[in-house]
Design a protein around this motif. Sequence first.
Motif, PDB file in Angstrom:
ATOM      1  N   VAL A   1       0.867  -1.177   0.000  1.00  0.00           N
ATOM      2  CA  VAL A   1       0.000   0.000   0.000  1.00  0.00           C
ATOM      3  C   VAL A   1       0.906   1.229   0.000  1.00  0.00           C
ATOM      4  CG1 VAL A   1      -1.875   1.200   1.162  1.00  0.00           C
ATOM      5  CG2 VAL A   1      -1.712  -1.302   1.314  1.00  0.00           C
ATOM      6  N   TRP A   2       0.871   1.954  -1.090  1.00  0.00           N
ATOM      7  CA  TRP A   2       1.758   3.107  -1.265  1.00  0.00           C
ATOM      8  C   TRP A   2       1.056   4.405  -0.907  1.00  0.00           C
ATOM      9  CZ3 TRP A   2       6.719   2.076  -2.805  1.00  0.00           C
ATOM     10  CH2 TRP A   2       6.951   0.848  -3.426  1.00  0.00           C
ATOM     11  N   ASP A   3       1.746   5.256  -0.190  1.00  0.00           N
ATOM     12  CA  ASP A   3       1.352   6.658  -0.119  1.00  0.00           C
ATOM     13  C   ASP A   3       1.623   7.277  -1.493  1.00  0.00           C
ATOM     14  OD1 ASP A   3       0.849   9.327   1.134  1.00  0.00           O
ATOM     15  OD2 ASP A   3       2.993   9.576   0.722  1.00  0.00           O
ATOM     16  N   TRP A   4       0.993   8.397  -1.775  1.00  0.00           N
ATOM     17  CA  TRP A   4       1.137   9.021  -3.089  1.00  0.00           C
ATOM     18  C   TRP A   4       2.089  10.213  -3.055  1.00  0.00           C
ATOM     19  CZ3 TRP A   4       1.067   8.406  -8.012  1.00  0.00           C
ATOM     20  CH2 TRP A   4       0.837   9.460  -8.906  1.00  0.00           C
ATOM     21  N   ASN A   5       1.667  11.308  -2.419  1.00  0.00           N
ATOM     22  CA  ASN A   5       2.441  12.552  -2.439  1.00  0.00           C
ATOM     23  C   ASN A   5       3.756  12.395  -1.675  1.00  0.00           C
ATOM     24  OD1 ASN A   5      -0.692  13.353  -2.166  1.00  0.00           O
ATOM     25  ND2 ASN A   5       0.338  14.759  -3.560  1.00  0.00           N
ATOM     26  N   GLY A   6       4.856  12.639  -2.353  1.00  0.00           N
ATOM     27  CA  GLY A   6       6.154  12.580  -1.709  1.00  0.00           C
ATOM     28  C   GLY A   6       6.750  11.191  -1.655  1.00  0.00           C
ATOM     29  N   THR A   7       5.938  10.169  -1.886  1.00  0.00           N
ATOM     30  CA  THR A   7       6.429   8.792  -1.932  1.00  0.00           C
ATOM     31  C   THR A   7       6.581   8.335  -3.375  1.00  0.00           C
ATOM     32  OG1 THR A   7       5.391   8.277   0.198  1.00  0.00           O
ATOM     33  CG2 THR A   7       5.993   6.411  -1.215  1.00  0.00           C
ATOM     34  N   LEU A   8       5.504   8.469  -4.134  1.00  0.00           N
ATOM     35  CA  LEU A   8       5.536   8.148  -5.561  1.00  0.00           C
ATOM     36  C   LEU A   8       5.618   9.415  -6.412  1.00  0.00           C
ATOM     37  CD1 LEU A   8       2.799   5.346  -5.671  1.00  0.00           C
ATOM     38  CD2 LEU A   8       5.260   5.096  -5.290  1.00  0.00           C
TER      39      LEU A   8
END
Length: 215
Positions: free
Chosen positions: A8-15
Amino acid sequence: MKILKTVVWDWNGTLLDDVEVCIQTVNAMLHQRNLPLIENVDQYQSVFTFPVIDYYRQVGFDLKRERFEDLSEEYMAGYHARAAACGLFADVEPGILTLKKHGIPSLILSASRQDHLRKQTEQCRCTAWFDDLIGISDIYAKEKLSAAQSWLQDHPQKDRKMIMVGDSLHDWEVAEALGWECILIDRGHQSRKRLESSGKPVMSNILEAVSLILA
């Protein structure tokens, strides 16, 4: 027996590589109010937090004189005008496709509003890489635990090891609340020092995180 995993990925700043855009956006708002600007990424990473209302207070907005909701509308308008030029970190595609080759699905869990999240993944041409996109229902970025809980009610994951990968202590808090594992990445919205206070592994990039997931 093989352990089934879901990431489960975070979006902003991670991807999504959007830290500079976030700094530019909040600095434009601070400048309009003659408030001190955020000088660099290190300073930003030291103050950004969830819920975002606390971050607004820390950087100097007077929430007794201005409504948080109005500030949020102003911020999102400025952010989206700038964020159209943002792209994914270069290692996102090879990292996620490597997981796919190993039969490990990926989701996104974000404190972005659901329609904003989908619009950004479509702009980055990566929507199809993910089995689902989980956003929230408003623009106030208070938390994303309730969105995850609602998703889990409809998509039980009892037989899978869930691994949260994010760039903030809130990602760790969500993982802790749900009994998920957690890996943090230090090039996003919070500093390595702050992330290390969680006691969880802190990586420098996606490929390091993927290697740990596959270990």
